[in-house]
Design a protein around this motif. Structure first.
Motif, PDB file in Angstrom:
ATOM      1  N   LEU A  11      -1.335   4.459  -1.597  1.00 13.62           N
ATOM      2  CA  LEU A  11      -0.259   5.327  -1.107  1.00 13.62           C
ATOM      3  C   LEU A  11      -0.251   6.717  -1.714  1.00 13.62           C
ATOM      4  N   GLY A  67       2.944   9.090  -4.341  1.00 15.65           N
ATOM      5  CA  GLY A  67       4.356   8.714  -4.281  1.00 15.65           C
ATOM      6  C   GLY A  67       4.568   7.263  -4.652  1.00 15.65           C
ATOM      7  N   TYR A  68       5.832   6.910  -4.872  1.00 14.57           N
ATOM      8  CA  TYR A  68       6.213   5.515  -5.059  1.00 14.57           C
ATOM      9  C   TYR A  68       6.475   4.902  -3.686  1.00 14.57           C
ATOM     10  N   HIS A  69       5.939   3.731  -3.470  1.00 10.57           N
ATOM     11  CA  HIS A  69       6.096   3.023  -2.201  1.00 10.57           C
ATOM     12  C   HIS A  69       6.947   1.782  -2.467  1.00 10.57           C
ATOM     13  N   CYS A  85      10.100   2.692   1.996  1.00 12.01           N
ATOM     14  CA  CYS A  85      10.506   3.985   1.448  1.00 12.01           C
ATOM     15  C   CYS A  85       9.359   4.575   0.637  1.00 12.01           C
ATOM     16  N   THR A  86       9.067   5.840   0.871  1.00 13.39           N
ATOM     17  CA  THR A  86       8.098   6.568   0.063  1.00 13.39           C
ATOM     18  C   THR A  86       8.856   7.668  -0.676  1.00 13.39           C
TER      19      THR A  86
END
Length: 298
Positions: free
Chosen positions: A42, A45-47, A101-102
Motif C-alpha cells: 500500500l 500510507g496506513y491501510h 481506509c487509507t
C-alpha cells in the motif's frame, strides 16, 4: 489473459467513497471465486480494513519478507497494514464487503508525536485489532461514507484524526506490554476451539479451568497475547458467528437462542452495539450487496 483465467481472479467494486485531507475511506465489495494467495502493498500510507460481512474463516495474513513464506496468522475483523509493508493474504472463496481506509502516515505520526516501531510483535498484533475504540470510529466512518451529511469531508477529516490517535495508542500499548507472561499457543488454541464449538458465551471460570489457570492468570495472559481483553475478544468472535448465521438465512430468534441469549431483543441490542446495525438491517444490506455482485457477474 484468457477470458477463462480472468473469470477466476478476485474482483473489487467500490460502492461508496469519501475523501478528506489525510484520509480516503471506501466501502468495497470483494468477489473471490477461488482460494487466493495475493500480495497487498500500500505504499506510504496506513491501510485499515474492517469487514462489514463475515471474513472467510480461512483468511490468513503473513509478511513474507519479514517472517518467511510459511508463517501466516489469522486475520480478524479489523486489520492494519503499516506504511511500506507487503502483506500476503490467503483465503477461501466467497463474497465480502469491507470498509477500507487509507491514512497518510505523516498525519498519524504528527498526531501521536512519534514514529511507530513496526517490529514482529506489532505486525502480528495489527492483523487482529480488537480495540473497541478503533471499531467504534470505523463504524462511524462507515455511516458517513454511506450517507454523507453536512460538512461530511470535514467530519471525515476529524474522524481520521481520532483514528490516527487510536492506532497510535494501540501500537504503543503493544510496545509497553511485557514481552513475557502471555498464554502459550496450546492454551490459545483451546480457547479458539471452545469459541468455535459452542456459540454460547463461556464464563471466565470455564476458560480458566480449560486452560488450568486462575481467572486472574487467564485475563492477564490473554491481554498480553492478544492486546485486548478476553471479554472483547469473545464478543467479537460471537458476533462473527452471528453474522454468518444471519447470512445463511437463520432467523433472529434462532440465532439469539443458539448464542445463549435470553430473548431475541437482548441479542438484537448486543448485535447493534457490536456491529452498528440491527440484525435485520445487517441482513438487508448484505442481501443488497450480494444481489449487486450477482448482477455484475451476470
Amino acid at each position: 489473459m484468457q477470458a477463462s483465467e480472468a473469470a477466476h481472479l478476485p474482483t473489487m467494486i467500490v460502492d461508496a467513497e469519501l475523501s478528506a485531507p489525510g484520509i480516503c475511506a471506501q466501502i468495497v465489495r470483494f468477489d473471490i471465486p477461488e482460494p487466493t494467495d495475493t500480495r497487498h502493498a500500500l505504499g506510504e500510507g496506513y491501510h485499515v480494513n474492517m469487514c462489514l460481512t463475515p471474513r472467510p474463516l480461512e483468511s490468513r495474513g503473513g509478511y513474507r519478507e519479514r517472517w518467511g513464506p510459511h508463517r501466516f496468522e489469522r486475520l480478524g475483523d479489523i486489520f492494519a497494514i503499516p506504511p511500506g509493508e507487503s502483506l500476503y493474504i490467503r483465503g477461501g472463496r466467497g463474497r465480502q464487503a469491507s470498509l477500507v481506509c487509507t491514512i497518510d502516515a505523516a498525519m498519524v505520526h504528527e498526531f501521536i508525536g512519534q514514529m511507530l516501531n513496526w517490529d514482529d510483535a506489532h505486525l502480528a498484533a495489527a492483523l487482529d485489532i480488537a480495540s473497541a475504540q478503533v471499531r467504534a470510529l470505523l463504524f462511524r466512518i462507515t455511516a458517513e461514507v454511506r450517507h454523507p451529511g453536512l460538512a461530511s469531508r470535514r467530519m471525515l477529516e476529524l474522524l481520521g484524526g481520532e483514528l490516527s490517535i487510536e492506532l497510535g495508542r494501540y501500537g504503543l500499548e503493544v510496545s509497553e506490554r511485557p514481552m513475557t507472561g502471555g498464554l502459550s499457543g496450546w492454551r490459545l488454541r483451546l480457547i479458539e476451539e471452545r469459541l468455535a464449538g459452542d456459540l454460547a458465551a463461556p464464563s471466565l471460570q470455564e476458560l480458566a479451568d480449560l486452560c488450568s489457570l486462575s481467572v486472574r492468570q487467564l485475563t492477564r495472559g490473554f491481554r498480553v497475547s492478544r492486546a485486548c481483553s478476553i471479554g472483547d475478544y469473545i464478543e467479537q468472535r460471537r458476533m462473527e458467528a452471528a453474522k454468518r448465521m444471519l447470512m445463511d438465512g437463520d432467523s433472529v430468534k434462532t440465532v439469539a437462542f443458539a448464542m445463549g441469549f435470553s430473548s431475541p431483543s437482548s441479542f438484537t441490542f448486543a448485535f447493534r452495539r457490536a456491529v452498528g446495525a440491527s440484525p435485520s438491517t445487517f441482513r438487508q444490506r448484505q442481501g443488497r450487496a450480494l444481489g449487486s455482485m450477482h448482477s455484475v457477474a451476470a
